[in-house]
Design a protein around this motif. Sequence first.
Motif, PDB file in Angstrom:
ATOM      1  N   GLY A   1     -22.295  33.293  -7.506  1.00 39.56           N
ATOM      2  CA  GLY A   1     -22.288  34.744  -7.596  1.00 39.56           C
ATOM      3  C   GLY A   1     -21.312  35.337  -8.590  1.00 39.56           C
ATOM      4  O   GLY A   1     -21.278  36.557  -8.764  1.00 39.56           O
ATOM      5  N   GLY A   2     -20.522  34.507  -9.239  1.00 41.05           N
ATOM      6  CA  GLY A   2     -19.587  35.031 -10.217  1.00 41.05           C
ATOM      7  C   GLY A   2     -20.303  35.559 -11.455  1.00 41.05           C
ATOM      8  O   GLY A   2     -21.502  35.382 -11.618  1.00 41.05           O
TER       9      GLY A   2
ATOM     10  N   SER B   1     -18.809  46.074  -9.220  1.00 43.72           N
ATOM     11  CA  SER B   1     -18.860  45.273  -8.000  1.00 43.72           C
ATOM     12  C   SER B   1     -19.545  43.939  -8.252  1.00 43.72           C
ATOM     13  O   SER B   1     -20.392  43.811  -9.140  1.00 43.72           O
ATOM     14  CB  SER B   1     -19.619  46.018  -6.904  1.00 43.72           C
ATOM     15  N   LEU B   2     -19.176  42.962  -7.442  1.00 42.73           N
ATOM     16  CA  LEU B   2     -19.843  41.661  -7.408  1.00 42.73           C
ATOM     17  C   LEU B   2     -19.820  41.174  -5.970  1.00 42.73           C
ATOM     18  O   LEU B   2     -18.912  41.520  -5.204  1.00 42.73           O
ATOM     19  CB  LEU B   2     -19.119  40.636  -8.275  1.00 42.73           C
TER      20      LEU B   2
ATOM     21  N   THR C   1      -9.706  39.074 -12.476  1.00 39.81           N
ATOM     22  CA  THR C   1     -10.302  37.981 -13.235  1.00 39.81           C
ATOM     23  C   THR C   1      -9.691  36.659 -12.817  1.00 39.81           C
ATOM     24  O   THR C   1      -8.469  36.490 -12.839  1.00 39.81           O
ATOM     25  CB  THR C   1     -10.108  38.202 -14.738  1.00 39.81           C
ATOM     26  N   ALA C   2     -10.548  35.721 -12.408  1.00 40.39           N
ATOM     27  CA  ALA C   2     -10.071  34.423 -11.916  1.00 40.39           C
ATOM     28  C   ALA C   2     -11.272  33.557 -11.579  1.00 40.39           C
ATOM     29  O   ALA C   2     -12.416  34.028 -11.566  1.00 40.39           O
ATOM     30  CB  ALA C   2      -9.212  34.604 -10.664  1.00 40.39           C
ATOM     31  N   ILE C   3     -10.987  32.303 -11.308  1.00 44.41           N
ATOM     32  CA  ILE C   3     -11.969  31.436 -10.680  1.00 44.41           C
ATOM     33  C   ILE C   3     -11.795  31.603  -9.173  1.00 44.41           C
ATOM     34  O   ILE C   3     -10.670  31.474  -8.657  1.00 44.41           O
ATOM     35  CB  ILE C   3     -11.787  29.968 -11.085  1.00 44.41           C
ATOM     36  N   TYR C   4     -12.883  31.881  -8.491  1.00 49.67           N
ATOM     37  CA  TYR C   4     -12.850  32.108  -7.047  1.00 49.67           C
ATOM     38  C   TYR C   4     -13.403  30.882  -6.319  1.00 49.67           C
ATOM     39  O   TYR C   4     -14.452  30.354  -6.683  1.00 49.67           O
ATOM     40  CB  TYR C   4     -13.669  33.347  -6.685  1.00 49.67           C
TER      41      TYR C   4
ATOM     42  N   GLN D   1     -16.620  31.619 -11.613  1.00 49.88           N
ATOM     43  CA  GLN D   1     -15.809  32.463 -12.483  1.00 49.88           C
ATOM     44  C   GLN D   1     -16.162  33.937 -12.319  1.00 49.88           C
ATOM     45  O   GLN D   1     -17.338  34.315 -12.391  1.00 49.88           O
ATOM     46  CB  GLN D   1     -16.018  32.060 -13.939  1.00 49.88           C
ATOM     47  N   VAL D   2     -15.134  34.746 -12.142  1.00 49.68           N
ATOM     48  CA  VAL D   2     -15.291  36.198 -12.136  1.00 49.68           C
ATOM     49  C   VAL D   2     -14.458  36.758 -13.281  1.00 49.68           C
ATOM     50  O   VAL D   2     -13.253  36.486 -13.363  1.00 49.68           O
ATOM     51  CB  VAL D   2     -14.836  36.806 -10.800  1.00 49.68           C
TER      52      VAL D   2
END
Length: 121
Positions: free
Chosen positions: A7-8, A16-17, A90-93, A116-117
């Motif tokens: 979903g990133g 939104s995400l 911003t980051a890897i979730y 990744q977001v």
Amino acid sequence: VQLQASGGGLVQAGGSLRLSCAVSGRNLGNYVMGWFRQAPGQERSFVAAIRWLGGRPHYADSVTGRFTISRNNAENTVYLQMNSLKPEDTAIYYCAAELSPEVTTTKYDYWGQGTQVTVSS
């Protein structure tokens, strides 16, 4: 327990995400499900957690009021709805799971791959 995050993507600030984490395993009712993130050059940090059986979620101060963690037991999926996104989000979730009755647990043994977001300003 196996976890698969998805979903990133790339979104503008204020957007939104929704991240999803597909969960497989047995006796999931005994687990706490969490989301973490890791920005470039930084350590991985806690974002949100919820017990598989429900109850009050637990959030990092930085996301309280903007992010919502939820789970769909029938679909074995945990979600992270992220609203009012900021560039600093911003980051890897990563999604994670821990066999624990405490939603505030800080120890997680099971991890999924990251998604990744990226939030543009």
